[in-house]
Design a protein around this motif. Structure first.
Motif, PDB file in Angstrom:
ATOM      1  N   PHE A 271       0.809  -1.215   0.000  1.00  0.00           N
ATOM      2  CA  PHE A 271       0.000   0.000   0.000  1.00  0.00           C
ATOM      3  C   PHE A 271       0.848   1.273   0.000  1.00  0.00           C
ATOM      4  O   PHE A 271       0.531   2.234  -0.723  1.00  0.00           O
ATOM      5  CB  PHE A 271      -0.925  -0.014   1.225  1.00  0.00           C
ATOM      6  N   LEU A 272       1.918   1.303   0.783  1.00  0.00           N
ATOM      7  CA  LEU A 272       2.679   2.537   0.957  1.00  0.00           C
ATOM      8  C   LEU A 272       3.257   3.127  -0.333  1.00  0.00           C
ATOM      9  O   LEU A 272       3.312   4.355  -0.463  1.00  0.00           O
ATOM     10  CB  LEU A 272       3.794   2.323   1.983  1.00  0.00           C
ATOM     11  N   PRO A 273       3.720   2.318  -1.302  1.00  0.00           N
ATOM     12  CA  PRO A 273       4.245   2.928  -2.528  1.00  0.00           C
ATOM     13  C   PRO A 273       3.270   3.871  -3.224  1.00  0.00           C
ATOM     14  O   PRO A 273       3.691   4.863  -3.828  1.00  0.00           O
ATOM     15  CB  PRO A 273       4.561   1.711  -3.406  1.00  0.00           C
ATOM     16  N   PHE A 274       1.972   3.611  -3.130  1.00  0.00           N
ATOM     17  CA  PHE A 274       0.995   4.505  -3.752  1.00  0.00           C
ATOM     18  C   PHE A 274       1.000   5.888  -3.075  1.00  0.00           C
ATOM     19  O   PHE A 274       0.598   6.874  -3.680  1.00  0.00           O
ATOM     20  CB  PHE A 274      -0.402   3.899  -3.677  1.00  0.00           C
ATOM     21  N   GLU A 354       9.542  17.005  -5.484  1.00  0.00           N
ATOM     22  CA  GLU A 354       8.593  16.330  -6.366  1.00  0.00           C
ATOM     23  C   GLU A 354       9.339  15.515  -7.417  1.00  0.00           C
ATOM     24  O   GLU A 354      10.345  15.953  -7.959  1.00  0.00           O
ATOM     25  CB  GLU A 354       7.673  17.344  -7.045  1.00  0.00           C
ATOM     26  N   PHE A 355       8.814  14.324  -7.676  1.00  0.00           N
ATOM     27  CA  PHE A 355       9.467  13.427  -8.638  1.00  0.00           C
ATOM     28  C   PHE A 355       8.509  13.212  -9.802  1.00  0.00           C
ATOM     29  O   PHE A 355       7.473  12.549  -9.662  1.00  0.00           O
ATOM     30  CB  PHE A 355       9.810  12.107  -7.949  1.00  0.00           C
ATOM     31  N   ALA A 356       8.863  13.807 -10.958  1.00  0.00           N
ATOM     32  CA  ALA A 356       7.962  13.810 -12.113  1.00  0.00           C
ATOM     33  C   ALA A 356       7.481  12.420 -12.523  1.00  0.00           C
ATOM     34  O   ALA A 356       6.293  12.229 -12.803  1.00  0.00           O
ATOM     35  CB  ALA A 356       8.641  14.527 -13.287  1.00  0.00           C
ATOM     36  N   PRO A 357       8.377  11.405 -12.602  1.00  0.00           N
ATOM     37  CA  PRO A 357       7.915  10.069 -13.012  1.00  0.00           C
ATOM     38  C   PRO A 357       7.148   9.315 -11.924  1.00  0.00           C
ATOM     39  O   PRO A 357       6.844   8.139 -12.096  1.00  0.00           O
ATOM     40  CB  PRO A 357       9.224   9.326 -13.336  1.00  0.00           C
ATOM     41  N   GLY A 358       6.864   9.990 -10.802  1.00  0.00           N
ATOM     42  CA  GLY A 358       6.205   9.307  -9.691  1.00  0.00           C
ATOM     43  C   GLY A 358       4.880   8.681 -10.062  1.00  0.00           C
ATOM     44  O   GLY A 358       4.554   7.564  -9.650  1.00  0.00           O
ATOM     45  N   LYS A 359       4.084   9.375 -10.886  1.00  0.00           N
ATOM     46  CA  LYS A 359       2.786   8.846 -11.308  1.00  0.00           C
ATOM     47  C   LYS A 359       2.964   7.565 -12.112  1.00  0.00           C
ATOM     48  O   LYS A 359       2.224   6.592 -11.930  1.00  0.00           O
ATOM     49  CB  LYS A 359       2.051   9.893 -12.128  1.00  0.00           C
ATOM     50  N   GLY A 366       1.204  -0.631  -9.377  1.00  0.00           N
ATOM     51  CA  GLY A 366      -0.135  -1.213  -9.407  1.00  0.00           C
ATOM     52  C   GLY A 366      -0.209  -2.393 -10.358  1.00  0.00           C
ATOM     53  O   GLY A 366      -0.834  -3.417 -10.052  1.00  0.00           O
ATOM     54  N   GLY A 367       0.451  -2.262 -11.504  1.00  0.00           N
ATOM     55  CA  GLY A 367       0.480  -3.362 -12.462  1.00  0.00           C
ATOM     56  C   GLY A 367       1.187  -4.580 -11.915  1.00  0.00           C
ATOM     57  O   GLY A 367       0.740  -5.718 -12.117  1.00  0.00           O
ATOM     58  N   LEU A 368       2.283  -4.348 -11.185  1.00  0.00           N
ATOM     59  CA  LEU A 368       3.023  -5.460 -10.580  1.00  0.00           C
ATOM     60  C   LEU A 368       2.178  -6.173  -9.532  1.00  0.00           C
ATOM     61  O   LEU A 368       2.200  -7.409  -9.432  1.00  0.00           O
ATOM     62  CB  LEU A 368       4.328  -4.957  -9.951  1.00  0.00           C
TER      63      LEU A 368
END
Length: 544
Positions: A271-274, A354-359, A366-368
């Motif tokens: 959960f935390l990575p989201f 902020e990390f641009a590729p974060g999304k 989520g896919g993993l």
């Protein structure tokens, strides 16, 4: 002159509201201080009466708190009617009108009210009214305790101004409890508890909590709470404190030797990575978390080898993981990745966290998770329907579902639904009565249960199946909606206060491990408390 006379009461009224609010919050703070400090550590006669002791240590302070708040509320109401013709009281009660429910209640509130109403109906229609009310033939989780949970939820979420130091006390008492549990893994028995119980049961009770399943449920709450705070904290000293709490909880939950820990740990790391992959700091903290966790497993493996004649040892999934020959290289690799990411943070762009590729990373994550879930479902299908459990080696014990699965949980879960099918129509809707599962098994399957398992079950060992059978499908569904909706609401409002996400993750850890565990008045009150605190934060208006 008339204009001045009109303005003065407005100031006094506002002052009166603030004073009433401060007094109420102060009373709640005092009693929550008792729950976060005394309740986790209190005991009386070793583990022999630990459940009764914890039960009383929770409901007595909560009843006292509610009683004092009721008296204060009546006094404040009298003052309000005397001085301001009851304007504040009328405004308060107007929020409860159906037309104002959108402003007053959220989905979680409605769901928990429905849960309580169904539990009430279930008690009234039960063939065992007394036992349903008190839960005295089960684990004291009857209507009485459920009512206290629900009332305290509304009181705390509405009237408590969340105090961070109270939640810090929760962590401090939790650390004491965890350390005692860790020493029990080394069989030091600092509290001299184990000599008072049967020798064959000495390893299934620990710390100041009791059964290892309940202990790991409580530790799971601490782990989720401290882990979430660690990922957010910017103050260096607080961050170190949360890291220590998180690391100690990792040791404690693994050394608790209970399988329900897997679910809590898994959902926290899933959960935390989201929440954290959106910033460079969040990614670093998550890498530190997972590296630390693997390091803890490796350290426990070294401890088990060095003190083989002293420690209890691991014989569950953690035992399989600790015996994995590639564990040490994995640990080194994770710390190298963590160091490289830290170097990237220092040498890279520093004007924004902020990390641009974060999304994109969150979508990949989520896919993993979806791919992992699909793979797990296939393995379960292949092991059970395909009859290929042997190909999974030691994992077959977890993948193949049989009566003996999960220390005979497989049997009692199946038996629960068989008993439900034989209930009267009204009991199928509203259940047999809160916490009357033990009465059901005694009446309906006692001989079969003993023949099949050699045990007597007074609980389904799954909180949701337990509610399904005892208060019916509507009540069980309302409870699940309350939990899911509450966690979602708190998570959405996490930017308001770092404790919000901590409460959400802690509750989530408890909710997941409850799929193979009991709701007891030992760990469960802390779940309700953190849900209440989190909902209190989520319900606050900006600027207040």
């Amino acid at each position: 002159m008339a204009e001045t006379e009109k303005k003065t009461p407005v100031y006094v009224e506002d002052s009166f509201s603030e004073t009433c609010s401060a007094i109420s919050s102060g009373v709640i703070t005092f009693f929550l201080m008792l729950i976060t400090t005394v309740f986790p550590l209190i005991y009386h006669n070793s583990y022999i009466d630990i459940l009764e002791t914890k039960y009383k240590a929770y409901y007595i302070p909560m009843l006292a708190m509610l009683g004092i708040l009721l008296v204060l509320g009546l006094v404040m109401m009298l003052i309000d009617f005397k001085e301001w013709e009851g304007e504040h009281t009328k405004e308060l009660f107007s929020r409860l009108k159906p037309k104002n429910w959108k402003e007053t209640f959220c989905i979680a509130d409605v769901a928990v009210l429905l849960f309580w109403v169904i539990a009430l109906i279930s008690t009234l229609q039960s063939d065992y009214f007394y036992e349903s009310f008190w839960g005295n033939e089960g684990r004291y989780s009857g209507l009485f305790l459920l009512t206290i949970y629900v009332v305290v939820y509304f009181v705390v979420s509405r009237f408590w101004k969340v105090q961070g130091w109270i939640l810090q006390l929760f962590l401090i008492s939790g650390m004491i409890m965890c350390v005692i549990g860790i020493t029990d893994y080394f069989q030091l028995d600092l509290l001299d508890f184990r000599g008072k119980i049967k020798p064959e049961q000495s390893t299934i009770f620990t710390s100041t909590v009791g059964n290892i399943n309940t202990y790991t449920a409580y530790v799971a709450i601490i782990m989720g709470f401290s882990g979430a705070l660690f990922t957010q904290e910017q103050n260096r000293f607080k961050m170190i404190w949360y890291y220590v709490c998180m690391t100690v909880s990792f040791f404690a939950i693994i050394m608790g030797c209970s399988d329900n820990a897997y679910l809590a740990i898994g959902v926290m790391f899933a959960f935390l990575p989201f929440m954290v992959l959106k910033s460079r700091r969040g990614i670093l903290r998550y890498l530190v978390m997972i590296s630390t966790f693997v390091t803890v497993i490796q350290c426990i493996d070294w401890i088990n080898q060095a003190f083989v004649d002293i420690v209890i040892g691991l014989d569950s999934l953690f035992g399989i993981i600790s015996n994995f020959k590639g564990l040490f290289p994995v640990m080194i690799l994770l710390w190298v990745l963590t160091a490289l990411w830290y170097w990237f943070m220092v040498k890279g762009v520093q004007n924004s966290d902020e990390f641009a590729p974060g999304k994109l990373l969150r979508r990949i994550w989520g896919g993993l998770l979806i791919a992992g879930a699909v793979a797990l479902i296939f393995m379960i299908y292949d092991a059970n329907v395909g009859g290929n459990g042997a190909r999974y080696g030691s994992l077959a014990d977890y993948l193949v579902f049989s009566d003996s699965w999960g220390t005979n949980r497989g049997y009692i879960w199946k038996a629960s639904f068989r008993m439900y099918q034989k209930l009267k129509p009204i009991h199928k809707v509203f259940g047999f009565g809160p916490d009357t599962f033990g009465i059901m098994t005694t009446d309906k399957i006692m001989a079969e249960m003993i023949d099949a398992t050699g045990q007597i079950f007074d609980n389904a060992h799954n909180a949701y199946i337990q509610y399904f059978v005892t208060i019916g499908p509507i009540g069980a569904l309302a409870y699940v909606i309350f939990l899911i909706s509450g966690i979602g609401r708190i998570t959405k409002k996490r930017a308001r206060n770092p404790y919000a996400l901590a409460c959400a993750v802690a509750v989530l850890c408890y909710v997941c491990q409850a799929m193979v565990n009991l709701d007891l008045p030992i760990a469960t009150p802390m779940m309700w408390l953190l849900m209440s605190a989190g909902m209190g934060i989520a319900g606050k208006r900006k600027g207040k």
